[in-house]
Design a protein around this motif. Structure first.
Motif, PDB file in Angstrom:
ATOM      1  N   TYR A  60       0.838  -1.206   0.000  1.00  0.00           N
ATOM      2  CA  TYR A  60       0.000   0.000   0.000  1.00  0.00           C
ATOM      3  C   TYR A  60       0.871   1.255   0.000  1.00  0.00           C
ATOM      4  O   TYR A  60       0.638   2.184  -0.769  1.00  0.00           O
ATOM      5  N   GLN A  61       1.895   1.275   0.842  1.00  0.00           N
ATOM      6  CA  GLN A  61       2.770   2.450   0.903  1.00  0.00           C
ATOM      7  C   GLN A  61       3.527   2.654  -0.404  1.00  0.00           C
ATOM      8  O   GLN A  61       3.640   3.784  -0.889  1.00  0.00           O
ATOM      9  N   GLU A  62       4.030   1.573  -0.996  1.00  0.00           N
ATOM     10  CA  GLU A  62       4.744   1.707  -2.271  1.00  0.00           C
ATOM     11  C   GLU A  62       3.829   2.239  -3.366  1.00  0.00           C
ATOM     12  O   GLU A  62       4.223   3.099  -4.157  1.00  0.00           O
ATOM     13  N   VAL A  63       2.600   1.739  -3.407  1.00  0.00           N
ATOM     14  CA  VAL A  63       1.650   2.174  -4.427  1.00  0.00           C
ATOM     15  C   VAL A  63       1.201   3.609  -4.146  1.00  0.00           C
ATOM     16  O   VAL A  63       1.120   4.437  -5.061  1.00  0.00           O
ATOM     17  N   LEU A  64       0.937   3.916  -2.889  1.00  0.00           N
ATOM     18  CA  LEU A  64       0.483   5.253  -2.509  1.00  0.00           C
ATOM     19  C   LEU A  64       1.490   6.327  -2.909  1.00  0.00           C
ATOM     20  O   LEU A  64       1.118   7.395  -3.391  1.00  0.00           O
ATOM     21  N   PHE A  65       2.772   6.025  -2.729  1.00  0.00           N
ATOM     22  CA  PHE A  65       3.815   6.993  -3.068  1.00  0.00           C
ATOM     23  C   PHE A  65       4.377   6.779  -4.470  1.00  0.00           C
ATOM     24  O   PHE A  65       5.448   7.278  -4.798  1.00  0.00           O
ATOM     25  N   HIS A  86      -9.056  -0.366  -4.193  1.00  0.00           N
ATOM     26  CA  HIS A  86      -9.784   0.838  -4.595  1.00  0.00           C
ATOM     27  C   HIS A  86      -9.140   1.488  -5.822  1.00  0.00           C
ATOM     28  O   HIS A  86      -7.916   1.608  -5.911  1.00  0.00           O
ATOM     29  N   PRO A  87      -9.962   1.923  -6.774  1.00  0.00           N
ATOM     30  CA  PRO A  87      -9.444   2.515  -8.023  1.00  0.00           C
ATOM     31  C   PRO A  87      -8.598   3.771  -7.819  1.00  0.00           C
ATOM     32  O   PRO A  87      -7.786   4.109  -8.687  1.00  0.00           O
ATOM     33  N   ASP A  88      -8.750   4.467  -6.696  1.00  0.00           N
ATOM     34  CA  ASP A  88      -7.911   5.651  -6.448  1.00  0.00           C
ATOM     35  C   ASP A  88      -6.428   5.300  -6.396  1.00  0.00           C
ATOM     36  O   ASP A  88      -5.581   6.168  -6.590  1.00  0.00           O
ATOM     37  N   ALA A 158      -6.375  -6.033   6.473  1.00  0.00           N
ATOM     38  CA  ALA A 158      -5.582  -4.936   7.030  1.00  0.00           C
ATOM     39  C   ALA A 158      -6.357  -3.621   7.019  1.00  0.00           C
ATOM     40  O   ALA A 158      -5.854  -2.600   7.489  1.00  0.00           O
ATOM     41  N   GLY A 159      -7.560  -3.634   6.468  1.00  0.00           N
ATOM     42  CA  GLY A 159      -8.374  -2.422   6.421  1.00  0.00           C
ATOM     43  C   GLY A 159      -7.933  -1.432   5.356  1.00  0.00           C
ATOM     44  O   GLY A 159      -8.263  -0.250   5.432  1.00  0.00           O
ATOM     45  N   LEU A 160      -7.225  -1.908   4.357  1.00  0.00           N
ATOM     46  CA  LEU A 160      -6.754  -1.029   3.284  1.00  0.00           C
ATOM     47  C   LEU A 160      -7.893  -0.764   2.308  1.00  0.00           C
ATOM     48  O   LEU A 160      -8.872  -1.506   2.263  1.00  0.00           O
ATOM     49  N   PRO A 161      -7.785   0.306   1.521  1.00  0.00           N
ATOM     50  CA  PRO A 161      -8.910   0.716   0.659  1.00  0.00           C
ATOM     51  C   PRO A 161      -9.299  -0.331  -0.375  1.00  0.00           C
ATOM     52  O   PRO A 161      -8.462  -0.804  -1.146  1.00  0.00           O
ATOM     53  N   ILE A 162     -10.586  -0.664  -0.358  1.00  0.00           N
ATOM     54  CA  ILE A 162     -11.132  -1.598  -1.338  1.00  0.00           C
ATOM     55  C   ILE A 162     -12.408  -1.035  -1.919  1.00  0.00           C
ATOM     56  O   ILE A 162     -12.963  -0.053  -1.422  1.00  0.00           O
ATOM     57  N   ARG A 163     -12.877  -1.693  -2.934  1.00  0.00           N
ATOM     58  CA  ARG A 163     -14.157  -1.378  -3.544  1.00  0.00           C
ATOM     59  C   ARG A 163     -14.846  -2.695  -3.860  1.00  0.00           C
ATOM     60  O   ARG A 163     -14.195  -3.636  -4.309  1.00  0.00           O
ATOM     61  N   THR A 164     -16.125  -2.757  -3.595  1.00  0.00           N
ATOM     62  CA  THR A 164     -16.846  -3.977  -3.941  1.00  0.00           C
ATOM     63  C   THR A 164     -17.166  -3.947  -5.420  1.00  0.00           C
ATOM     64  O   THR A 164     -17.291  -2.890  -6.026  1.00  0.00           O
ATOM     65  N   GLY A 165     -17.286  -5.125  -6.019  1.00  0.00           N
ATOM     66  CA  GLY A 165     -17.506  -5.209  -7.464  1.00  0.00           C
ATOM     67  C   GLY A 165     -16.173  -5.305  -8.148  1.00  0.00           C
ATOM     68  O   GLY A 165     -15.137  -5.482  -7.527  1.00  0.00           O
ATOM     69  N   ALA A 166     -16.173  -5.161  -9.461  1.00  0.00           N
ATOM     70  CA  ALA A 166     -14.930  -5.307 -10.213  1.00  0.00           C
ATOM     71  C   ALA A 166     -14.927  -4.423 -11.443  1.00  0.00           C
ATOM     72  O   ALA A 166     -15.960  -4.197 -12.074  1.00  0.00           O
TER      73      ALA A 166
END
Length: 171
Positions: A60-65, A86-88, A158-166
């Motif tokens: 998550y950190q590598e992708v976020l930055f 999550h698409p963001d 881990a509670g990281l950002p997700i989105r339901t669906g695909a």
């Protein structure tokens, strides 16, 4: 007038039918020098021995930055059922069956992001398929490839950002 007599079917002993699958003698051909594994767990251990796997939080950190590209290799049905990153975070969806062709920059079917220096973090559902796939990418020359320990389940837990669906897979 021609008479056709049924010929008696020749029967081969069963051991001849299965002999070629049960012997350990090497036969000529390509690939016989390839390493053999004592089951899929042994193959998985070998693949992981070359990877520096990351936790969901580290990924998550590598992708976020923007230090890595997250690639979801799960089939669409599984992403629809389980959810997705999550698409963001701009995950790239490349289903496993076309992964090598889309990320090998030498291939005409590669995506614009394909580059041998690309930091690729693969995610599957539980972290098994992604380990095998990351090892294949290493062998293709994408030396910064790895996967997430525990896959999407670990990401979600881990509670990281997700989105339901695909989302639909990329080209």
């Amino acid at each position: 007038m021609t008479l056709i007599y049924p010929t008696q079917a020749q029967t081969r002993p069963l051991y001849l039918e299965t002999e070629m699958f049960s012997t350990r003698r090497l036969r000529p051909g390509h690939g016989w020098e390839a390493p053999a594994f004592n089951g899929v767990d042994d193959l998985l251990d070998d693949s992981r021995s070359r990877l520096e796997r990351v936790s969901a939080r580290a990924a998550y950190q590598e992708v976020l930055f923007e230090r890595a590209t997250l690639v979801d290799i799960r089939p669409q049905g599984q992403r629809e059922q389980e959810g997705e990153v999550h698409p963001d975070l701009a995950p790239v969806v490349i289903e496993r069956n076309v992964l090598e062709w889309r990320l090998d920059p030498r291939h005409p079917s590669s995506l614009p992001i394909a580059d041998l220096g690309l930091r690729v973090i693969l995610i599957c559902q539980e972290g098994y398929t992604s380990s095998l796939a990351a090892d294949v990418l290493l062998r293709l020359g994408l030396h910064r490839s790895t996967d997430i320990i525990g896959g999407f389940e670990a990401w979600r837990d881990a509670g990281l950002p997700i989105r339901t669906g695909a989302l639909s897979p990329g080209p």
